[in-house]
Every structure is written in C-alpha cells, then in structure tokens.
Write a protein that holds these residues in place. Structure first.
Motif, PDB file in Angstrom:
ATOM      1  N   ALA A  13     -57.833  80.637 -66.764  1.00 24.64           N
ATOM      2  CA  ALA A  13     -59.565  81.052 -66.449  1.00 24.64           C
ATOM      3  C   ALA A  13     -60.631  81.832 -67.394  1.00 24.64           C
ATOM      4  CB  ALA A  13     -58.749  82.897 -65.488  1.00 24.64           C
ATOM      5  N   ARG A  71     -60.971  89.987 -62.243  1.00 29.47           N
ATOM      6  CA  ARG A  71     -59.531  90.822 -61.918  1.00 29.47           C
ATOM      7  C   ARG A  71     -58.381  89.379 -63.204  1.00 29.47           C
ATOM      8  NH1 ARG A  71     -57.991  93.677 -57.982  1.00 29.47           N
ATOM      9  NH2 ARG A  71     -59.977  94.030 -56.693  1.00 29.47           N
ATOM     10  N   TYR A  72     -58.733  88.347 -63.186  1.00 28.19           N
ATOM     11  CA  TYR A  72     -57.909  88.345 -64.490  1.00 28.19           C
ATOM     12  C   TYR A  72     -57.949  88.057 -65.780  1.00 28.19           C
ATOM     13  CZ  TYR A  72     -55.417  85.482 -60.442  1.00 28.19           C
ATOM     14  OH  TYR A  72     -55.088  84.957 -59.532  1.00 28.19           O
ATOM     15  N   LEU A  73     -60.134  88.439 -65.968  1.00 25.20           N
ATOM     16  CA  LEU A  73     -59.977  88.467 -67.582  1.00 25.20           C
ATOM     17  C   LEU A  73     -59.879  89.944 -68.187  1.00 25.20           C
ATOM     18  CD1 LEU A  73     -62.384  85.548 -67.424  1.00 25.20           C
ATOM     19  CD2 LEU A  73     -60.320  85.661 -68.632  1.00 25.20           C
ATOM     20  N   THR A  99     -62.542  86.054 -61.424  1.00 30.47           N
ATOM     21  CA  THR A  99     -61.895  85.387 -62.979  1.00 30.47           C
ATOM     22  C   THR A  99     -62.218  87.092 -63.730  1.00 30.47           C
ATOM     23  OG1 THR A  99     -64.230  85.872 -63.987  1.00 30.47           O
ATOM     24  CG2 THR A  99     -63.360  83.199 -63.389  1.00 30.47           C
ATOM     25  N   VAL A 105     -58.636  78.867 -62.495  1.00 31.45           N
ATOM     26  CA  VAL A 105     -58.417  79.736 -62.341  1.00 31.45           C
ATOM     27  C   VAL A 105     -56.743  80.207 -61.761  1.00 31.45           C
ATOM     28  CG1 VAL A 105     -57.714  82.571 -60.727  1.00 31.45           C
ATOM     29  CG2 VAL A 105     -60.772  81.232 -62.641  1.00 31.45           C
ATOM     30  N   ASP A 133     -53.977  78.884 -63.806  1.00 29.27           N
ATOM     31  CA  ASP A 133     -53.940  80.189 -65.570  1.00 29.27           C
ATOM     32  C   ASP A 133     -54.570  79.742 -66.268  1.00 29.27           C
ATOM     33  OD1 ASP A 133     -52.906  82.101 -65.667  1.00 29.27           O
ATOM     34  OD2 ASP A 133     -51.332  81.221 -67.043  1.00 29.27           O
TER      35      ASP A 133
END
Length: 499
Positions: A187, A53-55, A51, A182, A185
C-alpha cells in the motif's frame, strides 16, 4: 507583459494564439476540462480511499514529507516557464528548444542530487523510509521537466481535448497500478508508484498530442524573452508548491500529525481540481488572448467566476457540514482526528475557487509581478503562524491559517476589480446566488439527521447529499435566475459564433 523581441521563426508551426473561434474553443475547453478533472478526481479519490484504509497517518506523513522535499527541488527547475510559452504573443521554435533543454538539464541535476542526499535526509529527519522513497518518487522531477514544453503547446493551441485525454490516460494507468499494488500488500509503495507512473504517462501522451520534437535552436536571447513572465511564474510556483507549512509541521510535530494535515489538504486539492480546475486552464489562455479587449475579458471573467463559485461553494460548504460523519465512514476511524482539518480546508476552498480566477486575470493582463508579491505574502505568512501556534496542536494551527487567509483574500479581489474597471458591488452581486444557495443547503443538511434519527450513517449521508443538491438548485434558480439566463445565452452564442 509586452514582448520586445521577435522570435526567429515568427509564428509558424501553429504557435500563434487563436484569434478566431475563441469563444467556441473556450466553451469546448471548459467541457473537456470538466470531464478531465472529473475523471482524474474520481480516479484519485478511488486511490485515496483505498490507500487511506490500509495506511496509518504515519505512513501518509512519510510520503507527504518525501513529496515536500521533492517539491522544493521541483520548484527550482524552470518548468513554470511553460506558462510564459502560453502567455507570450510572439513565439518561435527557438523558445521551445531553449526551454526544453534547460528544463531537462536542471531537472536531471536535481534528481541526481536527490539520490545522493537521500540517506542523509532520512537520518537527519528521523524518517528511515525516506532513504527508499525519495529516489523513486524523485523520478517525477525528470518526467515533469520533459512534460513542460509539449504540455504548454497544447494549452496555447487551446487543444483541451488533448489535455483531457492525456490526463485521463495518465491518472487511469497510475490508479490501476496503485490498486494492484495495494492488493499485493504494498500500500505504501502503491501511493508512491501511482504518482511516478502518472507523471511518466502524462509526459509520453503530451509529446504525442503536441506533435513537436525538440531541436537544437538554443539561444540566450530566447530565454531572455521568456524571463519576464516566466520569472514571476516560477516565483509564484515556488511559493505555491513549496509547502512550507507541510514541511514545518513534519519537522515540529512529526509524521503522524503531518499525515492528518496531508489527508485534509489532499482531499481539499481533489475537490478544488473538480470545481475550479475545470475553469482555470481555459480562463488563463482565454484572458491571455483578450489582453486588448476590455469588455470581452470583463464578461469572460464574470461568467467564469459565477460558474466557479456555483460549483465550489456548495461542494466545500456541503463537505464542511457532513465531515464529522462522512470522513470516518468513508476513510476509516483512524481519520476521525482529521475532521476539523478537513473542515478548515473547506473554508479555504470557497475562497480558493474565486482566487484562481483572480490569478488568471491579474497575471495574464500584465501584472504577474503584483500576483507574485501577493502570493509571497500569503505563503510566507504561514511560517510565523505555524511557528507561533504549533505548540497548541494542529487544530489551533488550522484556525490561524483560515483567519490569515480571510484577512488577505480581499486584497486580490480589489486588484481584480481595478483591472476590470468594474464596480465592486457588481462583482459580488454576481456571486449572490451561489452564496445564498450554499447557505440554505447547509442549514437543511444539518437539520436533516434530526428529522430521521434512526437512519444509518450511509443512508443519512446519501439523503443529505441528494436533498441538499435539490435545495441548492432551487435557491440558486430563485436568487440568480437572470445570471443563469445570461450564462446560458453566452454559451449558446459561443456554440454558434466565432469572435
């Protein structure tokens, strides 16, 4: 805390503390607890890694802000009275039923209030996402309330295998749901859903493991029996989990800065769970059952403190040394600004490992009042620190928090030493090996990159971790070989004898 009333049902239905086989139960408890925290922390780390790395820090800050608001409501529910169920010598079904229905009522009311006020909270805070996040994340209030009594029964019986299974299942399902979301999409909502689902599953598994169902033996006297220890436990949890610093930073510096702070604290909490988390629940129950046995509790405390320091010191000291390279490499460049915050939490972590042992000793040997007021000073002193230094930025705030912690921590050490009737030098001598081993490890880890300047970041970190562990083990064996032998002897005796 002495019991003044006899429960209506005495000690039937397996509600008494263990009086035989405690050493064996404690040893197995540590092993199961360590397995529990290792699995849970690895799952949490996987979710955290993905998370993060995505947020962006703003997204983390929004979830952290929502969590801090829910925590304010959660600590006002009587879930902390579950600790009184573990500590109390005489326990009956009326205590269990009374606490269950009270907790369900208060947590249900808290959730209803949260849902009604969520839009207004979002408007006042300037974080629109809170209107959607709070009603979902707030379900934890109800699930955690339902969890209180069955989880306390499992702990009281020292059924640590059941605790490990419950937690592993809950966190495993939560992690799977999070990772799936995640990949779809979602996240931000994955971070929210993983917490809610883990709480739900933990509650269901706890009921199955406790083999207990609520009845209708609700009595005012039963609640009064739990008030002494439970009231201080509730106050302590209020102070520990209120996250005043987190709330103030969100208001004063905004979601982005709060996201950096929350990132560092979350990493700290996972490592703390992985180290002292394996010993804390076991030591609490064991010390509660040894309230009248001075020598045995002194020995148990020293062994637990040595083992806790042996894990916490090298882990936090090592992370502090490699954080500048490890944090952006593992979590992404967007977290470069969180490196100093992570290092400050590592400094606090080395004290927190021993602080958990001190809390277990002081609270379970009849001074929950002292520990409550000590925690009040520790936690509430954060308010002026943040209010004075927030204008200088997060790094300065973190330095001030570390210095405050260093100043206050010795007071709990001295109180524990007085309760054990043990010379202070004897306590610190037992920690000499972990301290010297960690210092030698840090020096080696910092020197290693200069010896191989062309290595990649990943390879350098791998070499630092592997060789640092070897250096630590060698120095630990050389400086505290007698302590290792004594610990091993106690563990062997625990496997073969009962107390």
């Amino acid at each position: 805390m002495a019991d003044t009333a006899t429960p209506s049902n005495g000690q039937s239905d397996g509600l008494a503390h263990l009086s035989a086989g405690r050493a064996r139960a404690a040893l197995l408890g540590v092993l199961w607890s360590f397995l529990n925290t290792a699995v849970s922390t690895l799952l949490a780390a996987g979710v955290f890694l993905v998370t993060s790395r995505y947020l962006l820090p703003d997204d983390f800050g929004a979830v952290a802000f929502a969590a801090s608001i829910i925590t304010v409501l959660a600590v006002l529910t009587p879930t902390a009275f579950g600790e009184a169920l573990v500590q109390r010598k005489l326990l009956g079904r009326d205590h269990l039923d009374t606490l269950f229905w009270l907790t369900l009522l208060v947590s249900g009311m808290g959730y209803g209030i949260l849902v009604l006020l969520a839009p207004a909270i979002a408007d006042l805070s300037g974080v629109p996402l809170l209107a959607s996040i709070l009603p979902v994340l707030g379900l934890r209030l109800v699930f955690d309330g339902l969890l209180t009594v069955p989880a306390s029964l499992i702990m009281r019986r020292m059924q640590f295998r059941a605790v490990a299974v419950r937690t592993a299942i809950a966190n495993g399902i939560g992690a799977v749901v999070c990772l799936v979301m995640v990949l779809m999409d979602y996240a931000l909502w994955a971070l929210v859903a993983s917490q809610v689902i883990a709480s739900l599953v933990a509650m269901v598994v706890a009921f199955a493991g406790a083999r207990w169902r609520p009845g209708l033996q609700v009595r005012w006297q039963s609640l009064r029996d739990l008030m002494g220890f439970g009231g201080y436990a509730m106050g302590g949890r209020l102070l520990n989990e209120l996250r005043i610093d987190q709330f103030l930073l969100g208001v004063l510096l905004g979601p982005a800065v709060l996201g950096l702070f929350y990132f560092g604290r979350r990493l700290f909490q996972m490592l703390k769970d992985l180290t002292v988390g394996a010993f804390s629940p076991v030591s609490s129950v064991l010390l509660a059952s040894l309230q009248g046995e001075v020598e045995k509790r002194r020995r148990a405390y020293l062994v637990a403190s040595y083992a806790s320091a042996g894990l916490a010191f090298p882990l936090f000291a090592g992370l502090m040394a490699v954080a500048p390279a490890a944090v952006p490499w593992a979590f992404g460049q967007q977290w470069q600004s969180a490196v100093f915050t992570v290092q400050c939490f590592c400094a606090i972590g080395m004290m927190a490992g021993l602080g958990q042992m001190q809390a277990a000793l002081i609270r379970n040997l009849g001074r929950p009042d002292w520990w409550f007021w000590y925690q009040a000073v520790v936690q509430l002193s954060t308010v002026p620190v943040v209010l004075i230094f927030y204008r200088f930025g997060l790094d300065v705030v973190m330095i001030a928090i570390v210095l405050k912690t260093v100043f206050l921590w010795p007071h709990s050490v001295l109180m524990a030493q007085r309760m054990l009737e043990m010379p202070l030098w004897h306590y610190f001598r037992s920690l000499r090996g972990p301290a010297l081993g960690s210092a030698a490890m840090v020096v080696w880890v910092l020197l290693l990159p200069g010896l191989w300047p062309g290595a990649s970041v990943g390879l350098t970190l791998l070499l630092q971790v592997a060789s640092g562990a070897v250096v630590y083990a060698l120095v630990l064996a050389a400086t505290s070989f007698r302590s290792l032998l004594e610990t091993g002897r106690l563990l062997r005796n625990a496997r073969g004898k009962t107390q």
